[in-house]
Scaffold this motif. Structure first.
Motif, PDB file in Angstrom:
ATOM      1  N   LEU A 151      29.838 -37.376  20.735  1.00 41.05           N
ATOM      2  CA  LEU A 151      31.230 -37.495  20.290  1.00 41.05           C
ATOM      3  C   LEU A 151      31.910 -38.696  20.940  1.00 41.05           C
ATOM      4  O   LEU A 151      32.686 -39.396  20.288  1.00 41.05           O
ATOM      5  CB  LEU A 151      32.006 -36.209  20.592  1.00 41.05           C
ATOM      6  CG  LEU A 151      31.661 -35.008  19.713  1.00 41.05           C
ATOM      7  CD1 LEU A 151      32.408 -33.772  20.184  1.00 41.05           C
ATOM      8  CD2 LEU A 151      31.956 -35.288  18.251  1.00 41.05           C
ATOM      9  N   GLU A 152      31.622 -38.941  22.208  1.00 34.38           N
ATOM     10  CA  GLU A 152      32.193 -40.120  22.876  1.00 34.38           C
ATOM     11  C   GLU A 152      31.723 -41.402  22.203  1.00 34.38           C
ATOM     12  O   GLU A 152      32.506 -42.329  22.000  1.00 34.38           O
ATOM     13  CB  GLU A 152      31.811 -40.136  24.353  1.00 34.38           C
ATOM     14  CG  GLU A 152      32.611 -39.170  25.193  1.00 34.38           C
ATOM     15  CD  GLU A 152      32.251 -39.248  26.669  1.00 34.38           C
ATOM     16  OE1 GLU A 152      31.789 -40.317  27.128  1.00 34.38           O
ATOM     17  OE2 GLU A 152      32.441 -38.239  27.359  1.00 34.38           O
ATOM     18  N   ALA A 153      30.445 -41.452  21.850  1.00 34.20           N
ATOM     19  CA  ALA A 153      29.907 -42.639  21.177  1.00 34.20           C
ATOM     20  C   ALA A 153      30.539 -42.805  19.794  1.00 34.20           C
ATOM     21  O   ALA A 153      30.887 -43.923  19.392  1.00 34.20           O
ATOM     22  CB  ALA A 153      28.390 -42.549  21.072  1.00 34.20           C
ATOM     23  N   MET A 154      30.697 -41.688  19.078  1.00 34.03           N
ATOM     24  CA  MET A 154      31.325 -41.757  17.753  1.00 34.03           C
ATOM     25  C   MET A 154      32.775 -42.221  17.874  1.00 34.03           C
ATOM     26  O   MET A 154      33.236 -43.033  17.074  1.00 34.03           O
ATOM     27  CB  MET A 154      31.264 -40.397  17.051  1.00 34.03           C
ATOM     28  CG  MET A 154      29.889 -40.017  16.566  1.00 34.03           C
ATOM     29  SD  MET A 154      29.878 -38.384  15.781  1.00 34.03           S
ATOM     30  CE  MET A 154      30.708 -38.767  14.215  1.00 34.03           C
ATOM     31  N   ALA A 155      33.497 -41.704  18.875  1.00 30.56           N
ATOM     32  CA  ALA A 155      34.890 -42.113  19.068  1.00 30.56           C
ATOM     33  C   ALA A 155      34.974 -43.605  19.395  1.00 30.56           C
ATOM     34  O   ALA A 155      35.853 -44.301  18.892  1.00 30.56           O
ATOM     35  CB  ALA A 155      35.548 -41.277  20.165  1.00 30.56           C
ATOM     36  N   ALA A 156      34.048 -44.090  20.208  1.00 25.28           N
ATOM     37  CA  ALA A 156      34.038 -45.531  20.538  1.00 25.28           C
ATOM     38  C   ALA A 156      33.782 -46.362  19.283  1.00 25.28           C
ATOM     39  O   ALA A 156      34.448 -47.379  19.055  1.00 25.28           O
ATOM     40  CB  ALA A 156      32.982 -45.822  21.601  1.00 25.28           C
ATOM     41  N   ASP A 157      32.826 -45.918  18.452  1.00 24.34           N
ATOM     42  CA  ASP A 157      32.568 -46.629  17.201  1.00 24.34           C
ATOM     43  C   ASP A 157      33.776 -46.537  16.267  1.00 24.34           C
ATOM     44  O   ASP A 157      34.124 -47.512  15.587  1.00 24.34           O
ATOM     45  CB  ASP A 157      31.324 -46.058  16.507  1.00 24.34           C
ATOM     46  CG  ASP A 157      30.037 -46.394  17.239  1.00 24.34           C
ATOM     47  OD1 ASP A 157      30.038 -47.286  18.121  1.00 24.34           O
ATOM     48  OD2 ASP A 157      29.006 -45.747  16.936  1.00 24.34           O
ATOM     49  N   GLY A 158      34.433 -45.373  16.242  1.00 21.61           N
ATOM     50  CA  GLY A 158      35.625 -45.203  15.419  1.00 21.61           C
ATOM     51  C   GLY A 158      36.754 -46.107  15.859  1.00 21.61           C
ATOM     52  O   GLY A 158      37.485 -46.656  15.035  1.00 21.61           O
ATOM     53  N   ARG A 159      36.897 -46.297  17.186  1.00 21.81           N
ATOM     54  CA  ARG A 159      37.927 -47.207  17.689  1.00 21.81           C
ATOM     55  C   ARG A 159      37.629 -48.637  17.241  1.00 21.81           C
ATOM     56  O   ARG A 159      38.533 -49.379  16.855  1.00 21.81           O
ATOM     57  CB  ARG A 159      38.033 -47.143  19.206  1.00 21.81           C
ATOM     58  CG  ARG A 159      39.120 -48.078  19.719  1.00 21.81           C
ATOM     59  CD  ARG A 159      39.358 -47.931  21.213  1.00 21.81           C
ATOM     60  NE  ARG A 159      40.361 -48.864  21.668  1.00 21.81           N
ATOM     61  CZ  ARG A 159      41.665 -48.701  21.568  1.00 21.81           C
ATOM     62  NH1 ARG A 159      42.152 -47.607  21.032  1.00 21.81           N
ATOM     63  NH2 ARG A 159      42.511 -49.609  22.013  1.00 21.81           N
ATOM     64  N   GLU A 160      36.351 -49.022  17.266  1.00 19.61           N
ATOM     65  CA  GLU A 160      35.980 -50.367  16.791  1.00 19.61           C
ATOM     66  C   GLU A 160      36.332 -50.535  15.317  1.00 19.61           C
ATOM     67  O   GLU A 160      36.837 -51.584  14.910  1.00 19.61           O
ATOM     68  CB  GLU A 160      34.489 -50.614  17.015  1.00 19.61           C
ATOM     69  CG  GLU A 160      34.123 -50.834  18.465  1.00 19.61           C
ATOM     70  CD  GLU A 160      32.637 -51.099  18.663  1.00 19.61           C
ATOM     71  OE1 GLU A 160      31.950 -51.491  17.692  1.00 19.61           O
ATOM     72  OE2 GLU A 160      32.165 -50.910  19.789  1.00 19.61           O
TER      73      GLU A 160
END
Length: 108
Positions: free
Chosen positions: A19-28
């Protein structure tokens, strides 16, 4: 003597990291695709006054409806540029949006 701490559940750690990785990608995605008009972070106003800030977006839009509309190509009351997000990108953006939501203002 302190009681021994149980080791974290590997499945929970894996889900949390994912989820942290997905959130980071979502922020990008938000920064690249949306920040010209929307405030995409945890503070600040949107460059376009008609574009809602992302940290309160779920007070206006149901996350499931927003997800469907992002996949289909959202149509809203203010002009939006054409953009295409694949379903994975939409999932990542929704995870990011969930991570920055402010609670609704208290009503008395």
């Amino acid at each position: 003597r302190r009681p021994a701490r149980a080791a974290p559940d590997p499945a929970a750690v894996s889900v949390g990291a994912e989820l942290e990785a997905m959130a980071a990608d979502g922020r990008e995605i938000a920064t690249a695709q949306c920040a010209a008009c929307h405030s995409v972070g945890e503070y600040g106003e949107s460059p376009n006054p008609q574009a809602p800030v992302f940290r309160t977006i779920f007070q206006r839009y149901d996350p499931a409806v927003l997800e469907d509309e992002l996949i289909a190509g959202i149509r809203v009351s203010h002009p939006m540029p054409d953009f295409q997000l694949n379903p994975q990108g939409v999932d990542e953006l929704i995870v990011y949006l969930r991570s920055i939501q402010e609670p609704p203002p208290a009503t008395h």
